[in-house]
Design a protein around this motif. Structure first.
Motif, PDB file in Angstrom:
ATOM      1  N   LEU A  93     -46.460 -38.069   1.079  1.00  0.00           N
ATOM      2  CA  LEU A  93     -45.086 -37.807   1.486  1.00  0.00           C
ATOM      3  C   LEU A  93     -44.213 -37.476   0.277  1.00  0.00           C
ATOM      4  O   LEU A  93     -44.541 -37.802  -0.852  1.00  0.00           O
ATOM      5  CB  LEU A  93     -44.487 -39.031   2.186  1.00  0.00           C
ATOM      6  CG  LEU A  93     -45.201 -39.553   3.422  1.00  0.00           C
ATOM      7  CD1 LEU A  93     -44.553 -40.851   3.880  1.00  0.00           C
ATOM      8  CD2 LEU A  93     -45.173 -38.517   4.535  1.00  0.00           C
ATOM      9  N   GLY A 101     -41.321 -36.942   4.302  1.00  0.00           N
ATOM     10  CA  GLY A 101     -42.268 -36.163   5.082  1.00  0.00           C
ATOM     11  C   GLY A 101     -43.267 -35.463   4.200  1.00  0.00           C
ATOM     12  O   GLY A 101     -43.105 -35.375   2.989  1.00  0.00           O
ATOM     13  N   LYS A 158     -42.907 -32.616  10.823  1.00  0.00           N
ATOM     14  CA  LYS A 158     -42.479 -33.945  11.253  1.00  0.00           C
ATOM     15  C   LYS A 158     -42.128 -34.797  10.037  1.00  0.00           C
ATOM     16  O   LYS A 158     -42.778 -34.704   9.002  1.00  0.00           O
ATOM     17  CB  LYS A 158     -43.571 -34.644  12.067  1.00  0.00           C
ATOM     18  CG  LYS A 158     -43.649 -34.190  13.503  1.00  0.00           C
ATOM     19  CD  LYS A 158     -44.613 -35.050  14.268  1.00  0.00           C
ATOM     20  CE  LYS A 158     -43.904 -35.631  15.455  1.00  0.00           C
ATOM     21  NZ  LYS A 158     -44.792 -36.445  16.287  1.00  0.00           N
ATOM     22  N   PHE A 159     -41.104 -35.635  10.220  1.00  0.00           N
ATOM     23  CA  PHE A 159     -40.616 -36.489   9.148  1.00  0.00           C
ATOM     24  C   PHE A 159     -40.423 -37.903   9.663  1.00  0.00           C
ATOM     25  O   PHE A 159     -40.224 -38.115  10.854  1.00  0.00           O
ATOM     26  CB  PHE A 159     -39.286 -35.963   8.604  1.00  0.00           C
ATOM     27  CG  PHE A 159     -39.362 -34.546   8.124  1.00  0.00           C
ATOM     28  CD1 PHE A 159     -39.887 -34.263   6.872  1.00  0.00           C
ATOM     29  CD2 PHE A 159     -38.937 -33.511   8.917  1.00  0.00           C
ATOM     30  CE1 PHE A 159     -39.974 -32.968   6.422  1.00  0.00           C
ATOM     31  CE2 PHE A 159     -39.021 -32.200   8.476  1.00  0.00           C
ATOM     32  CZ  PHE A 159     -39.541 -31.922   7.226  1.00  0.00           C
ATOM     33  N   LEU A 160     -40.433 -38.864   8.740  1.00  0.00           N
ATOM     34  CA  LEU A 160     -40.129 -40.248   9.097  1.00  0.00           C
ATOM     35  C   LEU A 160     -38.670 -40.523   8.763  1.00  0.00           C
ATOM     36  O   LEU A 160     -38.264 -40.365   7.614  1.00  0.00           O
ATOM     37  CB  LEU A 160     -41.029 -41.216   8.322  1.00  0.00           C
ATOM     38  CG  LEU A 160     -42.518 -41.142   8.602  1.00  0.00           C
ATOM     39  CD1 LEU A 160     -43.266 -42.143   7.740  1.00  0.00           C
ATOM     40  CD2 LEU A 160     -42.816 -41.370  10.085  1.00  0.00           C
ATOM     41  N   ILE A 173     -46.940 -41.326  11.463  1.00  0.00           N
ATOM     42  CA  ILE A 173     -46.223 -40.061  11.689  1.00  0.00           C
ATOM     43  C   ILE A 173     -46.234 -39.721  13.180  1.00  0.00           C
ATOM     44  O   ILE A 173     -45.212 -39.307  13.742  1.00  0.00           O
ATOM     45  CB  ILE A 173     -46.867 -38.900  10.884  1.00  0.00           C
ATOM     46  CG1 ILE A 173     -46.600 -39.062   9.396  1.00  0.00           C
ATOM     47  CG2 ILE A 173     -46.400 -37.543  11.378  1.00  0.00           C
ATOM     48  CD1 ILE A 173     -45.327 -38.460   8.883  1.00  0.00           C
ATOM     49  N   GLY A 210     -42.555 -40.244  13.864  1.00  0.00           N
ATOM     50  CA  GLY A 210     -42.050 -39.020  13.260  1.00  0.00           C
ATOM     51  C   GLY A 210     -41.082 -38.276  14.168  1.00  0.00           C
ATOM     52  O   GLY A 210     -41.147 -38.383  15.394  1.00  0.00           O
TER      53      GLY A 210
END
Length: 193
Positions: free
Chosen positions: A6, A26, A32-34, A128, A132
């Motif tokens: 990440l 991410g 997709k991202f956290l 994720i 995510g």
């Protein structure tokens, strides 16, 4: 489980929790991202690290870095290991004398230390998949009345901006300090042309 490398994407004011910020991490180029919700103090500390802002006193993370370096403790990596009941959990992997020890840590603390130690940040594919958010759903918004700030800053001289910068640093408002620093750099660069 697959590990995913990440990077920190950015920090934004959280619309879901009053007085909180969202730290986005991410995979490079991912969709997709956290979204990790963190407090204001943690957000300011991470901004200080990301923006390489000088501050008058050592921050907690500076102290941790100095201690680990002094005692030859290597921060090898951090892992955002799980998402449970709406919270992210992370681990700090440290090596001392050839032995790796894993410490539980808040994600904001672990990420700040990873940035200071320039070590990798990982998560697992299931984290994720579960927590995510899609890149299209990300909208960074200012946490304050940006129009009035923009107007005040655009009419201010470089000397006035430098005073605002010193005031922001004295008040430990590092996100504002980073913005002011960038404006001053741009103005000085424009004046040289």
């Amino acid at each position: 489980m697959n590990r995913i490398l990440l990077e920190v994407i950015g920090i934004s004011y959280s619309n879901s929790q009053n007085g909180a910020y969202t730290l986005l991490v991410g995979e490079h180029g991912a969709k997709k991202f956290l979204p990790i919700v963190i407090g204001e103090a943690e957000a300011q500390s991470i901004v200080v690290i990301l923006e390489n802002i000088d501050h008058p006193r050592p921050m907690t993370y500076d102290l941790m870095r100095d201690i680990t370096e002094h005692y030859s403790i290597k921060v090898k990596e951090i892992v955002i290991s799980k998402f449970k009941n709406g919270l992210f959990y992370s681990e700090l992997h440290c090596e001392y004398d050839g032995k790796v020890t894993i410490f539980d840590a808040r994600p904001s603390d672990a990420i700040a230390l990873a940035l200071l130690h320039k070590c990798p940040i990982y998560t697992y594919s299931n984290v994720i998949d579960e927590a995510g958010i899609n890149a299209n759903d990300i909208h960074f918004e200012s946490d304050c009345d940006s129009d009035s700030h923009d107007e005040e800053r655009s009419s201010a001289s470089i000397e006035e901006l430098e005073l605002m910068l010193r005031d922001a640093i004295d008040n430990e408002d590092y996100s504002t300090a980073a913005e002011l620093r960038d404006i001053i750099k741009e103005r000085k660069k424009t004046n040289q042309i």
